[in-house]
Scaffold this motif. Structure first.
Motif, short mmCIF file in Angstrom:
data_model
loop_
_atom_site.label_atom_id
_atom_site.label_comp_id
_atom_site.label_asym_id
_atom_site.label_seq_id
_atom_site.Cartn_x
_atom_site.Cartn_y
_atom_site.Cartn_z
N ARG A 45 0.84 -1.21 0.00
CA ARG A 45 0.00 0.00 0.00
C ARG A 45 0.87 1.26 0.00
NH1 ARG A 45 -3.05 3.27 3.67
NH2 ARG A 45 -5.16 3.56 2.85
N ARG A 46 1.94 1.22 0.77
CA ARG A 46 2.84 2.38 0.87
C ARG A 46 3.43 2.73 -0.49
NH1 ARG A 46 4.80 6.42 1.01
NH2 ARG A 46 6.35 7.31 2.38
N GLN A 47 3.81 1.72 -1.26
CA GLN A 47 4.38 1.96 -2.59
C GLN A 47 3.33 2.54 -3.53
OE1 GLN A 47 5.63 -2.20 -2.60
NE2 GLN A 47 7.66 -1.51 -3.26
N LYS A 48 2.10 2.11 -3.39
CA LYS A 48 1.02 2.62 -4.25
C LYS A 48 0.76 4.10 -3.95
CE LYS A 48 -1.26 -1.81 -4.26
NZ LYS A 48 -2.48 -2.53 -3.87
N ILE A 49 0.81 4.44 -2.66
CA ILE A 49 0.59 5.84 -2.27
C ILE A 49 1.68 6.72 -2.85
CG2 ILE A 49 0.54 7.43 -0.30
CD1 ILE A 49 -0.82 5.10 1.27
N LEU A 52 1.11 7.47 -6.46
CA LEU A 52 0.01 8.40 -6.73
C LEU A 52 0.38 9.86 -6.47
CD1 LEU A 52 -2.96 6.47 -5.12
CD2 LEU A 52 -2.50 6.78 -7.55
N GLY A 53 1.49 10.11 -5.80
CA GLY A 53 1.86 11.45 -5.38
C GLY A 53 1.89 12.50 -6.47
N MET A 88 1.76 10.24 2.64
CA MET A 88 1.87 11.37 1.73
C MET A 88 2.72 12.49 2.32
SD MET A 88 -2.00 11.47 0.33
CE MET A 88 -2.58 10.27 -0.85
N LEU A 89 2.59 12.71 3.62
CA LEU A 89 3.41 13.71 4.29
C LEU A 89 4.89 13.33 4.19
CD1 LEU A 89 3.53 16.29 6.05
CD2 LEU A 89 3.32 14.78 8.06
N ARG A 96 -0.69 18.38 -2.07
CA ARG A 96 -1.24 18.34 -3.43
C ARG A 96 -2.60 17.66 -3.49
NH1 ARG A 96 3.79 15.64 -6.04
NH2 ARG A 96 4.95 16.20 -4.20
N PHE A 97 -2.99 16.97 -2.44
CA PHE A 97 -4.24 16.20 -2.44
C PHE A 97 -5.38 17.03 -1.85
CE2 PHE A 97 -1.28 12.92 -3.31
CZ PHE A 97 -1.98 11.94 -3.99
N SER A 98 -6.28 17.46 -2.71
CA SER A 98 -7.41 18.29 -2.28
C SER A 98 -8.51 17.45 -1.65
CB SER A 98 -7.96 19.09 -3.47
OG SER A 98 -8.42 18.21 -4.48
#
Length: 169
Positions: A45-49, A52-53, A88-89, A96-98
């Motif tokens: 999951r961490r790699q997928k996040i 997506l950055g 993400m932090l 960047r994520f609204s």
């Protein structure tokens, strides 16, 4: 087959356990008109996040929360939202994520989580090794301390299995 539907993996195939989607059972939901495909089975999951950055579509539409809010945003309060926001932090992409509420600090958010289960403590322990501000790491340590008082530490067997799986990467 008239169409296909992709289900993202809950965990990498080599670390598979019964949780959410599963590479062995998801395709069984296929019909003659719809093929169910299990995807991204090699990624955590961490790699997928992280991937997506820099994706503008994800930045405006990512839905990770189990609650569906009318405005299309995530609640930004539940454990799953906070775990995602921490990743993400650490990557430097959260702003960047609204789809997340940015009105509160991450320290406040982590401090408001009552506890996390032993299964999730592992993820938060890994965040202590990430590129996060020191005050956020302190909040994570407080969360882990509360959680371990409530549930105890993950069992020795659980910790050994995690280490063995991690060494196979």
């Amino acid at each position: 087959v008239a169409g296909s539907f992709a289900i993202p993996s809950s965990c990498p195939v080599h670390e598979s356990y019964p949780w959410g989607s599963h590479f062995q059972t998801d395709p069984l939901w296929s019909t003659s008109r719809m093929r169910i495909i299990y995807v991204d089975g090699q990624f955590r999951r961490r790699q997928k996040i992280t991937a997506l950055g820099n994706e503008p579509i994800a930045q405006k539409n990512l839905q990770v929360c189990w609650q569906y809010l009318n405005d299309g945003h995530n609640c930004s309060k539940c454990e799953k939202c906070i775990r995602t926001m921490l990743a993400m932090l650490a990557d430097g992409s959260l702003d960047r994520f609204s789809v997340f509420d940015h009105s509160r600090t991450m320290v406040e958010r982590v401090d408001e989580l009552p506890v996390v289960t032993p299964r999730l403590q592992y993820h938060y322990q890994r965040y202590l090794k990430e590129n996060l501000p020191i005050d956020v790491k302190r909040a994570i340590r407080r969360l882990l301390s509360r959680s371990q008082r409530r549930y105890g530490r993950p069992s020795l067997l659980h910790r050994v299995v995690r280490r063995v799986r991690a060494s196979k990467k």
